[in-house]
Write a protein that holds these residues in place. Structure first.
Motif, PDB file in Angstrom:
ATOM      1  N   LEU A 100       0.830  -1.206   0.000  1.00 17.41           N
ATOM      2  CA  LEU A 100       0.000   0.000   0.000  1.00 17.41           C
ATOM      3  C   LEU A 100       0.868   1.260   0.000  1.00 17.41           C
ATOM      4  N   VAL A 101       1.930   1.260   0.788  1.00 13.88           N
ATOM      5  CA  VAL A 101       2.847   2.402   0.782  1.00 13.88           C
ATOM      6  C   VAL A 101       3.460   2.559  -0.609  1.00 13.88           C
ATOM      7  N   MET A 102       3.832   1.459  -1.236  1.00 16.71           N
ATOM      8  CA  MET A 102       4.407   1.506  -2.578  1.00 16.71           C
ATOM      9  C   MET A 102       3.401   2.029  -3.601  1.00 16.71           C
ATOM     10  N   ALA A 103       2.130   1.660  -3.437  1.00 16.41           N
ATOM     11  CA  ALA A 103       1.091   2.142  -4.352  1.00 16.41           C
ATOM     12  C   ALA A 103       0.915   3.656  -4.219  1.00 16.41           C
ATOM     13  N   PHE A 104       0.921   4.166  -2.992  1.00 18.66           N
ATOM     14  CA  PHE A 104       0.855   5.612  -2.794  1.00 18.66           C
ATOM     15  C   PHE A 104       2.053   6.298  -3.461  1.00 18.66           C
ATOM     16  N   MET A 105       3.227   5.714  -3.294  1.00 23.00           N
ATOM     17  CA  MET A 105       4.445   6.307  -3.844  1.00 23.00           C
ATOM     18  C   MET A 105       4.421   6.324  -5.372  1.00 23.00           C
ATOM     19  N   LYS A 106       3.805   5.331  -5.977  1.00 19.47           N
ATOM     20  CA  LYS A 106       3.699   5.303  -7.449  1.00 19.47           C
ATOM     21  C   LYS A 106       2.918   6.498  -7.966  1.00 19.47           C
ATOM     22  N   HIS A 107       2.042   7.033  -7.114  1.00 21.55           N
ATOM     23  CA  HIS A 107       1.263   8.215  -7.493  1.00 21.55           C
ATOM     24  C   HIS A 107       1.882   9.500  -6.940  1.00 21.55           C
ATOM     25  N   ASP A 108       3.146   9.388  -6.531  1.00 17.06           N
ATOM     26  CA  ASP A 108       3.922  10.553  -6.073  1.00 17.06           C
ATOM     27  C   ASP A 108       3.418  11.155  -4.761  1.00 17.06           C
ATOM     28  N   TYR A 109       2.682  10.363  -3.991  1.00 15.79           N
ATOM     29  CA  TYR A 109       2.337  10.811  -2.641  1.00 15.79           C
ATOM     30  C   TYR A 109       3.533  10.585  -1.721  1.00 15.79           C
ATOM     31  N   VAL A 110       3.812  11.549  -0.884  1.00 11.97           N
ATOM     32  CA  VAL A 110       4.883  11.414   0.103  1.00 11.97           C
ATOM     33  C   VAL A 110       4.263  10.874   1.391  1.00 11.97           C
ATOM     34  N   ALA A 139      -5.588   2.456   3.860  1.00 10.76           N
ATOM     35  CA  ALA A 139      -5.429   3.530   2.869  1.00 10.76           C
ATOM     36  C   ALA A 139      -6.121   4.802   3.343  1.00 10.76           C
ATOM     37  N   SER A 140      -7.297   4.640   3.928  1.00  9.20           N
ATOM     38  CA  SER A 140      -8.007   5.796   4.464  1.00  9.20           C
ATOM     39  C   SER A 140      -7.229   6.429   5.619  1.00  9.20           C
ATOM     40  N   ALA A 141      -6.637   5.594   6.471  1.00  9.36           N
ATOM     41  CA  ALA A 141      -5.854   6.100   7.599  1.00  9.36           C
ATOM     42  C   ALA A 141      -4.616   6.848   7.106  1.00  9.36           C
ATOM     43  N   ILE A 142      -3.917   6.281   6.130  1.00  6.70           N
ATOM     44  CA  ILE A 142      -2.727   6.935   5.575  1.00  6.70           C
ATOM     45  C   ILE A 142      -3.102   8.268   4.942  1.00  6.70           C
ATOM     46  N   SER A 143      -4.213   8.267   4.203  1.00  8.29           N
ATOM     47  CA  SER A 143      -4.683   9.503   3.585  1.00  8.29           C
ATOM     48  C   SER A 143      -4.979  10.572   4.621  1.00  8.29           C
ATOM     49  N   ALA A 144      -5.629  10.170   5.702  1.00  4.16           N
ATOM     50  CA  ALA A 144      -6.029  11.139   6.722  1.00  4.16           C
ATOM     51  C   ALA A 144      -4.835  11.728   7.477  1.00  4.16           C
ATOM     52  N   VAL A 145      -3.900  10.887   7.923  1.00  3.39           N
ATOM     53  CA  VAL A 145      -2.786  11.403   8.729  1.00  3.39           C
ATOM     54  C   VAL A 145      -1.786  12.191   7.887  1.00  3.39           C
ATOM     55  N   ASN A 146      -1.787  11.966   6.570  1.00  5.16           N
ATOM     56  CA  ASN A 146      -0.881  12.702   5.687  1.00  5.16           C
ATOM     57  C   ASN A 146      -1.552  13.873   4.976  1.00  5.16           C
ATOM     58  N   GLY A 147      -2.863  14.060   5.235  1.00  5.43           N
ATOM     59  CA  GLY A 147      -3.564  15.181   4.630  1.00  5.43           C
ATOM     60  C   GLY A 147      -3.838  15.045   3.153  1.00  5.43           C
ATOM     61  N   PHE A 148      -3.916  13.788   2.642  1.00  5.86           N
ATOM     62  CA  PHE A 148      -4.190  13.595   1.218  1.00  5.86           C
ATOM     63  C   PHE A 148      -5.665  13.839   0.882  1.00  5.86           C
ATOM     64  N   ASN A 149      -6.522  13.586   1.863  1.00  3.91           N
ATOM     65  CA  ASN A 149      -7.975  13.822   1.696  1.00  3.91           C
ATOM     66  C   ASN A 149      -8.565  13.089   0.491  1.00  3.91           C
ATOM     67  N   LEU A 150      -8.217  11.823   0.341  1.00  2.43           N
ATOM     68  CA  LEU A 150      -8.755  11.024  -0.755  1.00  2.43           C
ATOM     69  C   LEU A 150     -10.225  10.695  -0.510  1.00  2.43           C
ATOM     70  N   ASP A 151     -11.031  10.703  -1.572  1.00  4.72           N
ATOM     71  CA  ASP A 151     -12.418  10.281  -1.438  1.00  4.72           C
ATOM     72  C   ASP A 151     -12.510   8.763  -1.482  1.00  4.72           C
ATOM     73  N   ARG A 152     -13.711   8.233  -1.307  1.00  7.62           N
ATOM     74  CA  ARG A 152     -13.886   6.778  -1.210  1.00  7.62           C
ATOM     75  C   ARG A 152     -13.381   6.053  -2.463  1.00  7.62           C
ATOM     76  N   LYS A 153     -13.682   6.626  -3.608  1.00 13.84           N
ATOM     77  CA  LYS A 153     -13.286   5.985  -4.869  1.00 13.84           C
ATOM     78  C   LYS A 153     -11.766   5.934  -5.002  1.00 13.84           C
ATOM     79  N   ALA A 154     -11.100   7.030  -4.644  1.00 13.53           N
ATOM     80  CA  ALA A 154      -9.637   7.059  -4.721  1.00 13.53           C
ATOM     81  C   ALA A 154      -9.018   6.086  -3.723  1.00 13.53           C
ATOM     82  N   VAL A 155      -9.612   5.983  -2.533  1.00 14.86           N
ATOM     83  CA  VAL A 155      -9.136   5.015  -1.537  1.00 14.86           C
ATOM     84  C   VAL A 155      -9.276   3.591  -2.073  1.00 14.86           C
TER      85      VAL A 155
END
Length: 419
Positions: A100-110, A139-155
């Motif tokens: 999951l961390v690798m998938a976020f990184m593929k989309h250039d999320y830090v 994925a939702s937890a990672i989005s929230a603590v990093n401020g990515f604010n992904l919606d359900r579909k993106a998660v």
């Protein structure tokens, strides 16, 4: 309360308070099983067996622990850093988090390092989407603590990429989207992957765990290969151009939703038995799902379609439409019909599972079918009410047809419980 439990366990293990807790529901693979990887719509139900993640940021390294694995007295802790990040293999639970961390990184999320504690109430390898709900909750937890604010579909999409693309598990999008959205949903498994929330059914759902364990990775590739074998032979036949253009070399290239069995039957009959049955399953399960969706949405249904699609007699149809609970009765008929297709045309059931399905229906369930990839896992049933579901579960356990089960309710999708 589950949120309190996962918070307390996080605090005891990491000696600090979590920043937040997320959770996502397990799912019932309700209708059109084994169709998501073919690009066909599938229907799922989010249920109140959930996976919870407590999380906080950390310094330097990622640290993740599983309360369930600790309970089982096996290795339950994983630690890694971004430097040299890789999968371990060997069915290591930490690979889901790493992927999951690798998938976020593929989309250039830090992704900042974090500490996470997992507490799941979704049984593993029981056909209830345990890996999907874990990935969506995290994925939702990672989005929230990093401020990515992904919606359900993106998660859901990034959870799918972690499992399918990074880990190489040949899954479709059913589990991840069901966990993200919850409720009863139709999931379109072709871009742009739209999700439609359906009206809720009356009655209750019963989940019966057969205790037979399976692996999706062992089932999907073989069925996909068998369909491809059938497609290869079909493309070598003298098929009219208007039908040929709907086919493809691979199972995911076919315009299945545009193909009518009647138009293809004379060609499908010429296939070897196994690919013939795989393709017939695909077409028939999809047509019966279309019928069920009309019923759930309250749309008009042609009696001729009932008779043809579900192989019902005129007498059976008359009895069905005259019953006070005809809507749930008809959906149950579709469930049981699709189980028969899964058993006889897709070979993903077992004698023990067929016996359980037949018993549930004979004892008063509207309908029943396996949930998930098959060859084990759980059977789901739609029944009149919660009391009837409890009665049926008692009978199943008394007769030794399964070792555990749950009366479940429809539940919401991925949720952030506090920040």
């Amino acid at each position: 309360m589950a949120v309190d439990i996962v918070t307390r366990e996080f605090r005891e293990f990491f000696n600090e308070e979590p920043t937040l807790v997320t959770s996502a529901p397990g799912r019932l693979d309700f209708l059109n099983t084994h169709q998501d990887y073919k690009g066909l719509p599938v229907v799922a139900v989010g249920i109140n067996l959930r996976t919870y993640i407590a999380i906080s940021k950390s310094q330097g390294e990622f640290m993740v622990a599983s309360g369930n694995l600790r309970d089982d007295n096996v290795n339950y802790f994983d630690k890694f850093s971004l430097s040299g990040l890789r999968l371990i293999g060997g069915k290591w639970f930490g690979d889901y988090i790493r992927a999951l961390v690798m998938a976020f990184m593929k989309h250039d999320y830090v992704v900042n390092p974090f500490r996470a504690w997992i507490r799941s109430y979704v049984p593993i390898a029981s056909g209830l989407g345990s890996s999907g709900t874990l990935l969506v909750a995290l994925a939702s937890a990672i989005s929230a603590v990093n401020g990515f604010n992904l919606d359900r579909k993106a998660v859901a999409e990034i959870a799918y990429e972690a499992e399918h693309d990074v880990m190489g598990i040949p899954c479709g999008r059913l589990d991840q989207y069901a966990a993200a959205f919850g409720d009863i949903v139709v999931i379109e498994t072709k871009p742009p992957y739209n999700v439609e929330v359906l009206p809720r059914l009356s009655g209750a759902f019963l989940v019966v765990d057969t205790g037979i364990r399976h692996s999706t990775a062992d089932i999907h590739p073989r069925r996909q290969q068998e369909i491809d074998e059938g497609l290869s032979k079909l493309l070598n036949m003298d098929i009219p151009g208007n039908l040929r253009k709907k086919l493809g070399i691979h199972y995911w290239e076919v315009h299945w939703d545009e193909i009518k069995e009647d138009d293809m039957s004379r060609f499908i009959r010429e296939l070897d038995d196994t690919p013939r049955r795989r393709i017939l399953y695909t077409l028939r399960a999809n047509e019966s799902t279309k019928l069920a969706l009309k019923v759930i949405k309250g749309e008009a249904v042609d009696i001729k379609d009932l008779i043809k699609t579900l192989n019902l007699s005129n007498t059976e149809v008359d009895s069905l439409v005259s019953s006070y609970d005809w809507r749930e009765t008809l959906i149950g008929k579709v469930m049981t019909y699709q189980h028969k297709l899964l058993s006889e045309y897709y070979d993903v059931s077992l004698p023990e599972i067929d016996k359980l399905v037949n018993f549930l229906v004979s004892e008063g369930a509207y309908g029943a079918k396996l949930s998930g990839a098959g060859l084990g896992g759980s059977v789901i049933a739609l029944v009149r009410d919660e009391d009837k579901a409890k009665e049926l579960l008692g009978k199943v356990l008394d007769r030794g047809l399964a070792h555990r089960g749950w009366v479940v309710s429809i539940d919401s999708g991925v949720t952030i419980h506090g920040q």
